[in-house]
Design an enzyme around this catalytic site. Sequence first.
Site, mmCIF file in Angstrom:
data_model
loop_
_atom_site.group_PDB
_atom_site.id
_atom_site.type_symbol
_atom_site.label_atom_id
_atom_site.label_comp_id
_atom_site.label_asym_id
_atom_site.label_seq_id
_atom_site.Cartn_x
_atom_site.Cartn_y
_atom_site.Cartn_z
ATOM 1 C CG ASN A 132 -25.933 -9.334 -33.681
ATOM 2 O OD1 ASN A 132 -25.892 -10.520 -34.368
ATOM 3 N ND2 ASN A 132 -26.633 -8.404 -33.925
ATOM 4 N NE ARG A 158 -12.538 -5.288 -27.627
ATOM 5 C CZ ARG A 158 -13.273 -6.636 -27.620
ATOM 6 N NH1 ARG A 158 -12.839 -7.652 -27.063
ATOM 7 N NH2 ARG A 158 -14.419 -6.894 -28.448
#
Length: 720
Positions: A288, A345
């Site tokens: 992932n 972010r």
Amino acid sequence: MAASLCRAAAAGAWWRGPRQRHLLTLQCAALHSRWCLVTSRTLYSAAYDPNEKTFEKLLIANRGEIACRVIKTCKKMGIKTVAIHSDVDSNAVHVKMADEAVCVGPAPTSKSYLNMDAIMEAIKKTRAQAVHPGYGFLSENKEFARRLASEDVTFIGPDTHAIQAMGDKIESKLLAKNAKVNTIPGFDGVVKDADEAVRIAREIGYPVMIKASAGGGGKGMRIAWDDEETREGFRFSSQEAASSFGDDRLLIEKFIDNPRHIEIQVLADKHGNALWLNERECSIQRRNQKVVEEAPSTFLDPETRRAMGEQAVGLAKAVKYSSAGTVEFLVDSRKNFYFLEMNTRLQVEHPITECITGLDLVQEMIRVAKGYPLRHKQADIPINGWAVECRVYAEDPYKSFGLPSIGRLSQYQEPLHVSNVRVDSGIQEGSDISIYYDPMISKLITYGSDRAEALQRMEEALDNYVIRGVTHNVALLREVIIHPRFVQGDVNTKFLPDVYPDGFKGHKLTDLEKRELLTTAASLYVAGQLRSQRFLGVPRISLAKLDVSNWELSVELGDETHSVTVSNNGSTFSVEVDGRKLNVTSEWNLASPLLSVTIDGAQRTFQCLSRDAAGNISIQFLGTVYKLQVLSRLAAELSKYMPEKAVEDTSSILRSPMPGTVVAVSVQPGDLVSEGQEICVIEAMKMQNSMSAAKSGKVKAVHCKAGETVGEGDLLVELE
């Protein structure tokens, strides 16, 4: 000033020849100028307006390449910088680049880069006016942003409301639904325990994705296909989430099999303006975590791109978002797309967006944080060319597509002499890759007018990237970008296990490539023999007559032995391999880490990693390291009589496949274990890995305990 001049010179170096660019790279290396931005292909120069005042001093609450990346833009904008570091990072590149540096604690992240009290004290001590969090660590921590606001320090990112709303995957999914964003079916609450996880998974229907509510970066995520995997996934995900984010809450949603992972970069200001800066294709992943990214995606048509972009902007506006952010989607084969999460972010892979749009996202974040409106409209945002990013990790790609490696970079040379290449790194020759932090070495970015050119540049850059002292994943990266499926754009998040079902084995040489490798190895051997016959450029006096015109050799590669004959004429060797003749020309500089060789008119790049007196040669070719043995015919005949080392029986022992920390030991001497049963858990770079028994048996001895640090190959458990 010197660093600024160096960057300015690099930006204007695209018109120069390769030799001039190489010399410029060497001159700038001492100043850690790792950024080679493609200015000639972008609409915007990302230049800074000196009349636009922002901050006098900014602290970067991060480390490594992202800290270096932020510092570079701050220097361009005339902002003084403060670096924070742990005690083991005291000589790190980001510390040397910053104007000031403050130690915030020992190596463990919980005691340094996640230590809010120490970081707040550093802010007060240095009187920094703003903080850029980078990615990871405290970048999506609402409490950190709140504490900064209470001290009147500007957080370079969104406000606490947006961080709370989008940082919590459960709340963000509900908000996305309300904002008319396509979402994945799943459970919208917090999963309390393993039993509830199993119940929810059955209701949704397998397979399901278990993931950390406050997570990101692939940590705290597990795919479960049955009840047993759900229980195991709940345990590991909650532990990883607590370790990485200080928050062990989990959610469960339907796992969409074989999707693409495509994300939209958004940029919003405090005046209600928001833009989508096109997409990034991030489907090549392992565990992932992204490995190779590109912008734009080969899969999206203009209509789908616009729909995804508009939904991403709609979500950003719904939470009054103001900064750079990323909205991630899963996209199925019919171009249906579903909201995955929003990262509040700067994203790791932001450079490829900068390459195709010409925007400096760090600069835009700083401008927005100061209160300036965006300078561009949606119609101004281009897709200019193509950019590809490879994440270069200190990992062994032959173990689960990349288990961490540690060590010291004994030799390190970035391929900045290759045109249209950018390297974002936070290390240099002599740097240590430790067990405490992410094993990323750098982000290697190439740019081209189209995808084919960008990929060709990436091949060349990977071949010219010198990394010694740690195991790295260059071989895997190179194989991915030349694989026919990837070249055709046929990718999904299962690309690696689909293409390499038995694990990654390295590059499979064609007959021509094998002859080129054998020819180069034999030529290197002869070049070494010729050099050994000279001292300070003068021939040695030999007691035996040497035939320097013809060498009859035996070259061993894998299980095959090849007869090779070499003759030389200056720097050119005529090599006959198994009856086929090739002409090889090179400077044969045996001290150079890179070896440019011309074989029958075709240029090839090799790296000779090691040679010894026994004829053993390690050569990196086409990304993969090959071990060969080159001997004279007589020596090869005699070597048959040498005894072979006995192969260790590993079925009854368990060794650590990577350096890390023992989190738990599940057995003790005398226990009976079954094949596949968990023996212990090793945590490396915040990822937990279950070690299991290779066969059924009785535990003879346990050589580790929870909390201990182990190295790669260390003995953990013995079976009778």
